[in-house]
Design a protein around this motif. Structure first.
Motif, PDB file in Angstrom:
ATOM      1  N   GLU A   1       0.860  -1.178   0.000  1.00 23.51           N
ATOM      2  CA  GLU A   1       0.000   0.000   0.000  1.00 23.51           C
ATOM      3  C   GLU A   1       0.900   1.232   0.000  1.00 23.51           C
ATOM      4  O   GLU A   1       1.757   1.377   0.876  1.00 23.51           O
ATOM      5  N   ILE A   2       0.697   2.112  -0.972  1.00 21.46           N
ATOM      6  CA  ILE A   2       1.522   3.319  -1.064  1.00 21.46           C
ATOM      7  C   ILE A   2       0.749   4.514  -0.518  1.00 21.46           C
ATOM      8  O   ILE A   2      -0.429   4.714  -0.823  1.00 21.46           O
ATOM      9  N   THR A   3       1.422   5.314   0.299  1.00 27.05           N
ATOM     10  CA  THR A   3       0.804   6.500   0.866  1.00 27.05           C
ATOM     11  C   THR A   3       1.817   7.638   0.882  1.00 27.05           C
ATOM     12  O   THR A   3       2.851   7.570   0.211  1.00 27.05           O
ATOM     13  N   ASP A   4       1.536   8.666   1.667  1.00 25.15           N
ATOM     14  CA  ASP A   4       2.419   9.831   1.766  1.00 25.15           C
ATOM     15  C   ASP A   4       2.688  10.089   3.240  1.00 25.15           C
ATOM     16  O   ASP A   4       1.825  10.596   3.953  1.00 25.15           O
ATOM     17  N   GLY A   5       3.866   9.705   3.710  1.00 30.19           N
ATOM     18  CA  GLY A   5       4.224   9.856   5.114  1.00 30.19           C
ATOM     19  C   GLY A   5       4.087   8.549   5.863  1.00 30.19           C
ATOM     20  O   GLY A   5       3.205   7.743   5.569  1.00 30.19           O
ATOM     21  N   THR A   6       4.973   8.320   6.806  1.00 30.61           N
ATOM     22  CA  THR A   6       4.844   7.130   7.650  1.00 30.61           C
ATOM     23  C   THR A   6       3.728   7.352   8.661  1.00 30.61           C
ATOM     24  O   THR A   6       3.322   8.486   8.923  1.00 30.61           O
ATOM     25  N   GLU A   7       3.248   6.267   9.249  1.00 29.54           N
ATOM     26  CA  GLU A   7       2.191   6.395  10.247  1.00 29.54           C
ATOM     27  C   GLU A   7       2.680   7.204  11.446  1.00 29.54           C
ATOM     28  O   GLU A   7       1.967   8.066  11.972  1.00 29.54           O
ATOM     29  N   GLU A   8       3.898   6.950  11.881  1.00 25.26           N
ATOM     30  CA  GLU A   8       4.453   7.678  13.020  1.00 25.26           C
ATOM     31  C   GLU A   8       4.549   9.170  12.733  1.00 25.26           C
ATOM     32  O   GLU A   8       4.165  10.008  13.550  1.00 25.26           O
ATOM     33  N   PHE A   9       5.061   9.511  11.544  1.00 27.34           N
ATOM     34  CA  PHE A   9       5.207  10.913  11.174  1.00 27.34           C
ATOM     35  C   PHE A   9       3.846  11.588  11.042  1.00 27.34           C
ATOM     36  O   PHE A   9       3.653  12.737  11.456  1.00 27.34           O
ATOM     37  N   SER A  10       2.881  10.863  10.475  1.00 24.35           N
ATOM     38  CA  SER A  10       1.549  11.436  10.263  1.00 24.35           C
ATOM     39  C   SER A  10       0.813  11.664  11.572  1.00 24.35           C
ATOM     40  O   SER A  10       0.018  12.610  11.688  1.00 24.35           O
ATOM     41  N   ARG A  11       1.049  10.815  12.564  1.00 18.84           N
ATOM     42  CA  ARG A  11       0.431  11.033  13.880  1.00 18.84           C
ATOM     43  C   ARG A  11       0.965  12.309  14.526  1.00 18.84           C
ATOM     44  O   ARG A  11       0.244  13.010  15.233  1.00 18.84           O
ATOM     45  N   ALA A  12       2.219  12.584  14.287  1.00 15.32           N
ATOM     46  CA  ALA A  12       2.872  13.710  14.959  1.00 15.32           C
ATOM     47  C   ALA A  12       2.659  15.045  14.256  1.00 15.32           C
ATOM     48  O   ALA A  12       2.786  16.102  14.891  1.00 15.32           O
ATOM     49  N   HIS A  13       2.326  15.018  12.966  1.00 17.27           N
ATOM     50  CA  HIS A  13       2.280  16.267  12.196  1.00 17.27           C
ATOM     51  C   HIS A  13       1.044  16.316  11.307  1.00 17.27           C
ATOM     52  O   HIS A  13       0.883  15.492  10.409  1.00 17.27           O
ATOM     53  N   TYR A  14       0.205  17.304  11.553  1.00 17.09           N
ATOM     54  CA  TYR A  14      -1.011  17.486  10.763  1.00 17.09           C
ATOM     55  C   TYR A  14      -0.650  18.011   9.380  1.00 17.09           C
ATOM     56  O   TYR A  14       0.202  18.899   9.246  1.00 17.09           O
ATOM     57  N   ARG A  15      -1.330  17.524   8.369  1.00 16.59           N
ATOM     58  CA  ARG A  15      -1.012  17.905   6.987  1.00 16.59           C
ATOM     59  C   ARG A  15      -1.582  19.265   6.589  1.00 16.59           C
ATOM     60  O   ARG A  15      -1.357  19.727   5.482  1.00 16.59           O
ATOM     61  N   GLU A  16      -2.372  19.871   7.464  1.00 21.12           N
ATOM     62  CA  GLU A  16      -3.016  21.156   7.185  1.00 21.12           C
ATOM     63  C   GLU A  16      -4.062  21.036   6.077  1.00 21.12           C
ATOM     64  O   GLU A  16      -4.374  21.997   5.386  1.00 21.12           O
TER      65      GLU A  16
ATOM     66  N   VAL B   1      -8.891  16.400   4.683  1.00 29.79           N
ATOM     67  CA  VAL B   1      -9.268  15.324   3.762  1.00 29.79           C
ATOM     68  C   VAL B   1      -8.030  14.601   3.231  1.00 29.79           C
ATOM     69  O   VAL B   1      -8.017  13.378   3.112  1.00 29.79           O
ATOM     70  N   LEU B   2      -6.974  15.354   2.956  1.00 30.50           N
ATOM     71  CA  LEU B   2      -5.721  14.716   2.545  1.00 30.50           C
ATOM     72  C   LEU B   2      -5.202  13.831   3.676  1.00 30.50           C
ATOM     73  O   LEU B   2      -4.698  12.730   3.431  1.00 30.50           O
ATOM     74  N   ASP B   3      -5.332  14.304   4.896  1.00 30.60           N
ATOM     75  CA  ASP B   3      -4.897  13.537   6.053  1.00 30.60           C
ATOM     76  C   ASP B   3      -5.643  12.203   6.125  1.00 30.60           C
ATOM     77  O   ASP B   3      -5.036  11.142   6.318  1.00 30.60           O
ATOM     78  N   VAL B   4      -6.952  12.242   5.952  1.00 28.14           N
ATOM     79  CA  VAL B   4      -7.761  11.024   5.980  1.00 28.14           C
ATOM     80  C   VAL B   4      -7.403  10.116   4.807  1.00 28.14           C
ATOM     81  O   VAL B   4      -7.247   8.899   4.965  1.00 28.14           O
ATOM     82  N   ALA B   5      -7.261  10.704   3.620  1.00 26.74           N
ATOM     83  CA  ALA B   5      -6.953   9.920   2.421  1.00 26.74           C
ATOM     84  C   ALA B   5      -5.633   9.180   2.558  1.00 26.74           C
ATOM     85  O   ALA B   5      -5.509   8.023   2.127  1.00 26.74           O
ATOM     86  N   LYS B   6      -4.649   9.821   3.150  1.00 28.84           N
ATOM     87  CA  LYS B   6      -3.324   9.216   3.251  1.00 28.84           C
ATOM     88  C   LYS B   6      -3.161   8.360   4.502  1.00 28.84           C
ATOM     89  O   LYS B   6      -2.182   7.616   4.620  1.00 28.84           O
ATOM     90  N   TYR B   7      -4.105   8.462   5.437  1.00 33.87           N
ATOM     91  CA  TYR B   7      -4.045   7.604   6.611  1.00 33.87           C
ATOM     92  C   TYR B   7      -4.662   6.234   6.319  1.00 33.87           C
ATOM     93  O   TYR B   7      -4.275   5.227   6.910  1.00 33.87           O
TER      94      TYR B   7
END
Length: 304
Positions: A155-170, A173-179
């Protein structure tokens, strides 16, 4: 002459450009037959509006030493995905690697707005292009993949799970899509366990995709000129980096150790000794954590 994927069959869903194209090419270089899918062909462009085509990708796969097969597919149309998988089963009788790289939603992004200020039609389209397309593809392809033990889903996404938990994408919807791909890989890791399968979520770092190069007005040959505009671009990686990392993962008989995990191209590269086209090993997420967000004074070159 080393072809660890000789005789293997891969489907790269969303192989028109960027990371998808590079993964298709590197899987082919490792000996695989690669079905490259997407919506942009030499006779029709998708809503993304770029010129790269799946036929070009298939030709690059073949030139690299594999066998590339371009199949125009809209991964939101279940009947098209079913027909694609039926064709693979009919022609090859197997599927060893599924790479879920479908996206194509960047043109819908509206940064600087709260959720309630966004165009709801664009919101729902982004979620369909990410969550729905990945689920439809896996639903249709996994019955063929589990015919033989040892199948791999990436599964390809943008950002690791750890990084995404720590930093909001601003952008909510992009945050949800990539999570979503994190949870898909985690869930599929459990569902494939009894079939000897592995599911891993992989992210590139700061990717020098065709679109990103165009954004900065540079090419792969002179990309460093863009660092004057965007200093953090100095840690960028070519699409070949994640392509080589995923090919190494697919060729690893012990890849089950990654089952259910969220990893970056840089992490896989270190584990497998993979290097980018320029010989470097960019570690984008460590750079952003320590330098951009952590305040450490260091050059991006120290993270390559």
């Amino acid at each position: 002459m080393n072809a660890p994927l000789d005789g293997k069959v891969a489907l790269v869903a969303g192989a028109t450009r960027g990371a998808g194209r590079a993964m298709a090419v590197e899987l082919g270089r490792a000996g695989a037959t690669v079905y490259a899918t997407g919506r942009t062909t030499r006779t029709r462009r998708s809503e993304v509006g770029r010129a790269e085509t799946i036929e070009e990708t298939a030709e690059l796969v073949t030139a690299a030493g594999g066998e590339g097969i371009a199949v125009p597919t809209d991964h939101l149309v279940t009947s098209e995905v079913r027909a694609l998988v039926e064709r693979i089963g009919r022609e090859r009788g197997r599927l060893d690697v599924l790479v879920n790289d479908v996206w194509g939603g960047d043109h819908l992004l509206e940064f600087g707005k709260k959720l309630w200020e966004l165009d709801i039609d664009r919101v729902l389209r982004m979620l369909r292009l990410s969550i729905d397309a990945h689920l439809i593809t896996s639903h249709c392809a996994l019955p063929l993949l589990i015919r033989r033990p040892g199948g791999l889903v990436v599964e390809i996404t943008d950002g690791t799970e750890e990084f995404s938990r720590a930093h909001y994408r601003e952008h909510l919807v992009l945050d949800v899509a990539k999570y979503g791909p994190f949870r898909m890989a985690s869930g599929l890791a459990e569902e494939l366990r009894g079939y000897g399968g592995t599911a891993v979520c992989v992210t590139p770092g700061f990717l020098r995709s065709e679109e990103m190069l165009d954004h900065f007005g540079v090419t792969e040959e002179n990309w460093r000129e863009a660092v004057a505009k965007e200093p953090h671009f100095a840690v960028a990686e070519s699409p070949a980096f994640i392509g080589r990392a995923v090919a190494a993962l697919a060729g690893d008989p012990e890849r089950g150790r990654w089952n259910g995990r969220s990893v970056s191209s840089g992490e896989l590269a270190k584990a497998y000794g993979v290097r980018d086209a320029d010989g470097s090993q960019p570690d984008c997420f460590r750079y952003f954590e320590e330098v951009v967000f952590g305040g450490r004074e260091a050059s991006a070159d120290a993270y390559r």
